[in-house]
Scaffold this active site. Structure first.
Site, PDB file in Angstrom:
ATOM      1  N   ARG A   1       0.800  -1.231   0.000  1.00 29.76           N
ATOM      2  CA  ARG A   1       0.000   0.000   0.000  1.00 29.76           C
ATOM      3  C   ARG A   1       0.833   1.281   0.000  1.00 29.76           C
ATOM      4  NH1 ARG A   1      -4.879  -0.779   4.361  1.00 29.76           N
ATOM      5  NH2 ARG A   1      -6.026  -2.286   3.139  1.00 29.76           N
TER       6      ARG A   1
ATOM      7  N   HIS B   1      -5.612   7.310   6.238  1.00 27.05           N
ATOM      8  CA  HIS B   1      -6.534   6.204   6.452  1.00 27.05           C
ATOM      9  C   HIS B   1      -6.491   5.679   7.892  1.00 27.05           C
ATOM     10  CE1 HIS B   1      -8.960   2.817   5.426  1.00 27.05           C
ATOM     11  NE2 HIS B   1      -8.009   1.923   5.574  1.00 27.05           N
TER      12      HIS B   1
ATOM     13  N   ARG C   1       0.531  -0.941   9.856  1.00 27.61           N
ATOM     14  CA  ARG C   1      -0.505  -1.916  10.240  1.00 27.61           C
ATOM     15  C   ARG C   1      -0.719  -2.941   9.136  1.00 27.61           C
ATOM     16  NH1 ARG C   1      -6.725  -1.277   9.276  1.00 27.61           N
ATOM     17  NH2 ARG C   1      -5.826  -0.216   7.489  1.00 27.61           N
TER      18      ARG C   1
END
Ligand SMILES: Cc1cc2nc3c(=O)[nH]c(=O)nc-3n(C[C@H](O)[C@H](O)[C@H](O)COP(=O)(O)OP(=O)(O)OC[C@H]3O[C@@H](n4cnc5c(N)ncnc54)[C@H](O)[C@@H]3O)c2cc1C
Length: 518
Positions: A283, A344, A379
């Site tokens: 990501r 996010h 994460r």
């Protein structure tokens, strides 16, 4: 108002915690406050699901632990990772027992795989897992008569010994503002729980709702509680470019998994130039690549070409994404989806021990507002709902034990001072709040966002000082409002993020300072 336990925030963490308390000890009174409706939260918007090992034939705790540690880039607390992964299974079962539905297949729960996971282990409810969880927990919590629910009430500050002229030793509840009447209420409590979620609103583009302004972090900081890991903000690479409202909507990684291709506005596929896995690179790499293309071309966004996915497949797999795109006049897979990276998830937060306890006695922090050591510098996808479930349980059990200890007598709480609004004398500057908030979001996006530089961080600190002074002025000269509370917290969190980013001398996980690239 006086209660045994005050829970601040009604996402998965706060709701789970309160339900546990009510189940385990019905004689305890719980008050839960929520800034807006009970539903509005980051939880509500979670699409992907919860990472839990449940197919023990192919998957194992060890594999999940390893995946989490790799994602966290050396910053995870291994003990925490181990117990969170291992306890996840029981916590998931409780959620199911309380009425949450997850998609099923022949041999049990339907599992999907997300970036960074070595096995299929994400349990989900279509592409709207968070909404299903949130709605079922709200239904459950309403069955307990010992829980009072106060919607449209916002935490202003935690009550500590400081308010009675002492030091910051124990938390005794909170001062809360009623959003509609703008009255400040003192809620005294033997135990106070922060479950206020993240702070995506610090940035111009975010997948988080309007209420994610870091209020718990701001209040904890003012109560001298340690905040950790703030430089580690996860930016999701593909959020719908918001044409009308600033708030955006997440376009799940699964769309790229099914064949979605990223193109610049000129139609060029660019991810192949950045990573061998192209659109399915990690990501943070996809987010940085899109940001680079946008910087180079001067365009506001890039396009997600979904033509490889059939109409039927798209409708079946991504009904919520389709519906949200259609709301703004985009019809995938026929139309390309305009996307932009968006803030996010906050890996950092209020530092807690293995039971969600902060260093301030009587104060717990659970969920996204906390730093437990699970995520480290990045994460692993779908580990946050898991963390919320495990720590809410641990904090609830620990709180009940705490209640058995010698606490200050109840009448001590009743004598705590009321909120002092000593400084209010005009309401002239209140209209500046919107402008200052936008200025702060621009500053954080350009200087403390996906790309950072050491000079940029110094410039950010200087500019933030002016924003702080202006905000402080408004705070001191106006009757307190929700808008002032939020701005004050956002400025505090921005300050901590800038200072902690300056102290980091190495790129890790999602933290990226261009000066450190060899
Ligand atoms: C679009 C999106 C998709 C996601 N997808 C996933 C996923 O698939 N899997 C996963 O594991 N994680 C996902 N996440 C992350 C996950 O949803 C959150 O980390 C998690 O829901 C946080 O839960 P929480 O209870 O800590 O906070 P939240 O759910 O954010 O709840 C916070 C609560 O605090 C309240 N609050 C805030 N400030 C105040 C205040 N001052 N006073 C009173 N109340 C206050 C809010 O109103 C809200 O009720 C996603 C997040 C987003 C935004």
């Amino acid at each position: 108002m006086d209660t045994n336990i005050l829970v601040i925030g009604s996402g998965i963490s706060g709701l789970t915690y309160a339900i546990k308390i009510a189940q385990q000890n019905p004689s305890l009174e719980v008050v839960m406050i929520s800034k807006n409706t009970l539903l509005e939260s980051n939880t509500r918007y979670a699409q992907g699901g919860i990472a839990v090992v449940s197919n023990f034939k192919e998957d194992s705790f060890d594999k999940h632990i390893k995946d989490t540690m790799i994602a966290g880039a050396g910053e995870c607390d291994q003990d925490v990772v181990k117990f969170v992964v291992k306890e996840g299974h029981d916590r998931l079962q409780e959620l199911i027992d309380w009425g949450t539905h997850f998609d099923k297949q022949k041999n049990g729960l339907h599992l999907t795989k997300e970036g960074g996971h070595s096995e299929k282990r994400i349990v989900h409810h279509k592409d709207k897992t968070g909404l299903e969880i949130q709605e079922s927990l709200i239904k459950k919590i309403k069955t307990f008569s010992n829980i009072s629910l106060l919607q449209n009430h916002t935490l202003v500050d935690l009550i500590t010994d400081h308010h009675s002229g002492g030091n910051y030793k124990r938390c005794y509840g909170a001062y809360v503002i009623s959003n509609l009447e703008q009255e400040i209420i003192k809620i005294s409590a033997q135990i106070t729980v922060l479950s206020t979620g993240g702070a995506g609103q610090l940035f111009s583009h975010t997948t988080n709702p309007e209420n994610a302004t870091g209020d718990g972090l701001g209040a904890a900081y003012r109560a001298k509680v340690f905040i950790k890991g703030l430089p580690f903000v996860q930016f999701h690479p593909t959020a719908l470019y918001p044409k009308i409202k600033r708030n955006t909507f997440l376009i799940s990684e699964a769309v790229r998994g099914e064949g979605g291709i990223l193109r610049s506005l000129s139609g060029k596929r660019f991810m192949t130039e950045y990573h061998p896995k192209a659109e399915l690179a990690p990501r943070d790499i996809v987010a940085r690549s899109i940001a680079e293309v946008v910087n180079e071309t001067g365009d506001d966004y890039v396009l997600l070409d979904c033509k490889a996915i059939s109409e039927k497949e798209f409708q079946n797999q991504f009904p919520t994404i389709k519906e949200n795109c259609q709301k703004v006049g985009i019809n995938p897979p026929h139309d390309h989806i305009p996307v932009i990276p968006a803030a996010h998830y906050f890996c950092g937060g209020i530092s807690v021990n293995h039971y969600g306890e902060t260093k301030l006695k009587g104060l717990y922090a659970i969920g996204e507002c906390s730093y437990t050591g699970l995520h480290g510098a990045n994460r692993l996808a779908s580990n946050s709902l898991l963390e919320s479930l495990v720590f809410s349980h641990r904090a609830a059990i620990n709180s009940i034990d705490q209640m058995k200890e010698t606490l200050p007598p109840r009448d001590f709480y009743l004598k705590l001072p009321e909120w002092k609004e000593e400084h209010y004398f005009s309401n002239e500057k209140i209209s500046a709040i919107g402008r200052i908030k936008k200025q702060l979001q621009n500053l954080m996006t350009t200087k403390v966002g996906i790309f950072k530089t050491s000079i940029g961080l110094i410039e950010a600190e200087v500019e933030l000082k002016n924003i702080f002074l202006e905000t402080q002025d408004i705070y001191l000269q106006n009757k307190l409002t929700l808008g002032i509370c939020e701005l004050r917290n956002m400025v505090s969190v921005a300050y901590l993020m800038i200072k902690q980013s300056q102290d980091l001398k190495q790129n890790k996980g999602v933290f990226y300072n261009q000066d450190y690239v060899e």
